[in-house]
Design a protein around this motif. Structure first.
Motif, PDB file in Angstrom:
ATOM      1  N   UNK A  13       0.826  -1.199   0.000  1.00 52.97           N
ATOM      2  CA  UNK A  13       0.000   0.000   0.000  1.00 52.97           C
ATOM      3  C   UNK A  13       0.866   1.257   0.000  1.00 52.97           C
ATOM      4  N   UNK A  14       0.538   2.206  -0.874  1.00 59.60           N
ATOM      5  CA  UNK A  14       1.308   3.437  -1.002  1.00 59.60           C
ATOM      6  C   UNK A  14       0.642   4.546  -0.188  1.00 59.60           C
ATOM      7  N   UNK A  15       1.100   4.730   1.019  1.00 57.60           N
ATOM      8  CA  UNK A  15       0.496   5.675   1.960  1.00 57.60           C
ATOM      9  C   UNK A  15       0.541   7.132   1.479  1.00 57.60           C
ATOM     10  N   UNK A  16       1.609   7.591   0.844  1.00 58.64           N
ATOM     11  CA  UNK A  16       1.640   8.990   0.383  1.00 58.64           C
ATOM     12  C   UNK A  16       0.561   9.343  -0.645  1.00 58.64           C
ATOM     13  N   UNK A  17      -0.053   8.365  -1.274  1.00 62.66           N
ATOM     14  CA  UNK A  17      -1.106   8.640  -2.254  1.00 62.66           C
ATOM     15  C   UNK A  17      -2.424   9.044  -1.589  1.00 62.66           C
ATOM     16  N   UNK A  18      -2.533   8.844  -0.292  1.00 65.08           N
ATOM     17  CA  UNK A  18      -3.770   9.203   0.398  1.00 65.08           C
ATOM     18  C   UNK A  18      -3.955  10.712   0.422  1.00 65.08           C
ATOM     19  N   UNK A  19      -5.198  11.146   0.300  1.00 62.31           N
ATOM     20  CA  UNK A  19      -5.494  12.570   0.363  1.00 62.31           C
ATOM     21  C   UNK A  19      -5.695  12.975   1.817  1.00 62.31           C
ATOM     22  N   UNK A  20      -5.259  14.167   2.162  1.00 59.64           N
ATOM     23  CA  UNK A  20      -5.477  14.694   3.506  1.00 59.64           C
ATOM     24  C   UNK A  20      -6.935  15.124   3.634  1.00 59.64           C
ATOM     25  N   UNK A  21      -7.555  14.753   4.736  1.00 61.00           N
ATOM     26  CA  UNK A  21      -8.928  15.176   4.995  1.00 61.00           C
ATOM     27  C   UNK A  21      -9.015  15.711   6.412  1.00 61.00           C
TER      28      UNK A  21
END
Length: 44
Positions: A13-21
Motif C-alpha cells: 500500500x502506497x500511503x503517500x497517495x492518500x489525500x489529507x482530509x
C-alpha cells in the motif's frame, strides 16, 4: 492463508497517495452544563 494475503497487500500500500482530509464531528456530545439545564427543565 488469508492473513498472509492481507499482510502482503498492506505492505504494498502506497500511503503517500492518500489525500489529507479534515475530520469534523457531526454529532458532538452535550456539555455537562447543557445536561444539567435540561434536567432542571424536565423536573419543573
Amino acid at each position: 492463508m488469508s492473513n498472509n494475503l492481507n499482510k502482503a497487500e498492506m505492505e504494498k500500500f502506497d500511503k503517500p497517495k492518500l489525500k489529507k482530509t479534515e475530520t469534523q464531528e457531526k454529532n458532538p456530545l452535550p456539555s455537562k452544563r447543557t445536561i444539567e439545564r435540561e434536567k432542571q427543565v424536565g423536573d419543573s
